[in-house]
Design an enzyme around this catalytic site. Structure first.
Site, PDB file in Angstrom:
ATOM      1  CE1 TYR A  43      -9.877  13.583   8.079  1.00 10.13           C
ATOM      2  CE2 TYR A  43      -8.557  13.328  10.072  1.00 10.13           C
ATOM      3  CZ  TYR A  43      -9.224  14.142   9.165  1.00 10.13           C
ATOM      4  OH  TYR A  43      -9.221  15.492   9.345  1.00 10.13           O
ATOM      5  CB  CYS A  44     -10.263   8.610  13.869  1.00  9.33           C
ATOM      6  SG  CYS A  44      -9.699   6.909  13.768  1.00  9.33           S
ATOM      7  NE  ARG A  45      -8.516  10.689  19.704  1.00  7.95           N
ATOM      8  CZ  ARG A  45      -9.491  10.284  20.498  1.00  7.95           C
ATOM      9  NH1 ARG A  45      -9.658   8.997  20.703  1.00  7.95           N
ATOM     10  NH2 ARG A  45     -10.294  11.142  21.063  1.00  7.95           N
ATOM     11  CB  CYS A  62      -8.071   5.559  16.014  1.00  6.78           C
ATOM     12  SG  CYS A  62      -9.275   6.609  16.837  1.00  6.78           S
ATOM     13  CG  PHE A 100      -4.629  15.108  11.609  1.00  8.20           C
ATOM     14  CD1 PHE A 100      -4.656  15.812  10.411  1.00  8.20           C
ATOM     15  CD2 PHE A 100      -4.011  15.695  12.703  1.00  8.20           C
ATOM     16  CE1 PHE A 100      -4.082  17.070  10.304  1.00  8.20           C
ATOM     17  CE2 PHE A 100      -3.433  16.946  12.603  1.00  8.20           C
ATOM     18  CZ  PHE A 100      -3.469  17.634  11.401  1.00  8.20           C
TER      19      PHE A 100
END
Lengths: 224, 224
Positions: free
Chosen positions: A177-179, A183, A207
DNA sequence: GACTCATTCAAGAGAATACTTGAATGATCC
DNA sequence: GGATCATTCAAGTATTCTCTTGAATGAGTC
């Protein structure tokens, strides 16, 4: 501010807020601030603009209730004012997703080509983690990871992914996962890992959305 | 269209959609179209602008996926492209509600002063109607009522409210609804009725939100 | 096929927006 | 108290947006 009747006055203020969201740099600032608070200079570097220009964008965002600022020593730190700013951006984006052909085209060409698999929903990821069925990696830079991340996630910034491949389990499924939505980091991570034979999926959004849902969050330190 | 990396390209398109919502006239058009489809001329009259200018606003809204157009004989009818346009507007408005002092002030001065009671939620209204516990009145103009309304609602356009007071039951509670959040009609209706001794509340939001939730809808005829 | 009418297009005036530059502010640090 | 540093302000320019005016389009109508 144009005024006619009360209804139109409210519409005018609502329109101001929408216009305030109507600039790529400001949307980028919002996404960045959704990861945690930051100083003006750090934000300016993030969006690749001058400090003065960035400051002006931030003041506009503050004027219309999107971000808040707070002085810490010499610096001014900005942060997201409210989770509903993310909801609004997501709602606007959802219009683009179905109504703007160019948007869909970029998604197809630059995102789905990297990883076309369905993302793991947050609730599903929650279940998988409880069963210890997956390895969760957070591919954001460590500063953002430290400002807040999913408990139990491993920070593997994209820049270090190649060197740290050997430390990742080959058999257990990986969830990256990221931003947030679109993303590119988690798409790139998924593509690279899959090319190396790993089993990998992305988590939907990122997140900030996990946090906004009221799920558990781990925080290590304050960065920037 | 400014292009850098794929992420920024998506942000730029998202920003375009936000800017497209960032004008009071266009928001007013959206709210109007949420009641049902309309011709350009009728929309121009509604927002008090020239036909040419209205047409340009509509084309912008169409370009960015907010409305759709369809030719019927000589006229072009526009309609809302998708219910998520309403969601996006509502999400943006919710930022204004908490973050823009001027917005709150207008609400207090011009809306809550007319009717400060809590609105009836749609689910509660649904229940009350099933028990035949309330009289529901739709205070929009008859054209909009005919294009779609809550089944069982009585159309009492604001302009005719005074003359039709005698036909309304004094003991049964009345619930008034109109075009949407902060549509002044239902606030005015509540104020007038309460002044005459009626028991009255407003329904939250308006007909488009009722419809968007997938609840039952009654349609009489096509107008305009 | 010419006419009618609703809508769209095109060009232009005036206002608002975005970014740059350089100076001003205001809190910390010595 | 003066120096330092991050941020904000102010002014200027180029660009974009909004609304107006009048012409062009193009589907229906006689």
């Amino acid at each position: 501010m144009p005024k006619r009747n009360p209804k139109q006055e409210l519409l005018a203020w609502t329109a101001e807020v929408a216009r305030c969201l109507g600039h790529a740099h400001r949307l980028e600032l919002i996404e960045c601030l959704a990861q945690g608070s930051r100083s003006v200079e750090s934000l300016a570097e993030f969006i690749g603009q001058s400090v003065a220009n960035t400051s002006q964008h931030l003041q506009l965002l503050r004027r219309f209730g999107c971000v808040a600022s707070e002085r810490r020593g010499k610096q001014v730190f900005y942060q997201l004012a409210d989770a509903r700013v993310l909801h609004a951006v997501a709602a606007v984006r959802s219009i683009a997703e179905i109504g703007v052909a160019e948007f869909r085209q970029v998604v197809r060409k630059d995102f789905l080509s990297l990883d076309g698999t369905d993302a793991v929903s947050r609730s599903e990821l929650s279940r998988l983690m409880k069963d210890n069925a997956v390895t969760v990696i957070d591919v954001r830079p460590s500063g953002e990871f430290n400002a807040g991340h999913i408990p139990g996630a491993l920070n593997v910034p994209m820049a270090e992914l190649k060197q740290r491949l050997s430390k990742l389990p080959k058999r257990k499924e990986i969830v990256a996962y990221c931003r947030g939505a679109y993303c590119i980091l988690s798409f790139e991570a998924a593509a690279q890992l899959r090319a190396q034979g790993y089993r990998v999926r992305r988590m939907e959004d990122g997140f900030p959305e996990w946090k906004a849902e009221g799920r558990k969050v781990a925080e290590s330190a304050i960065a920037h």
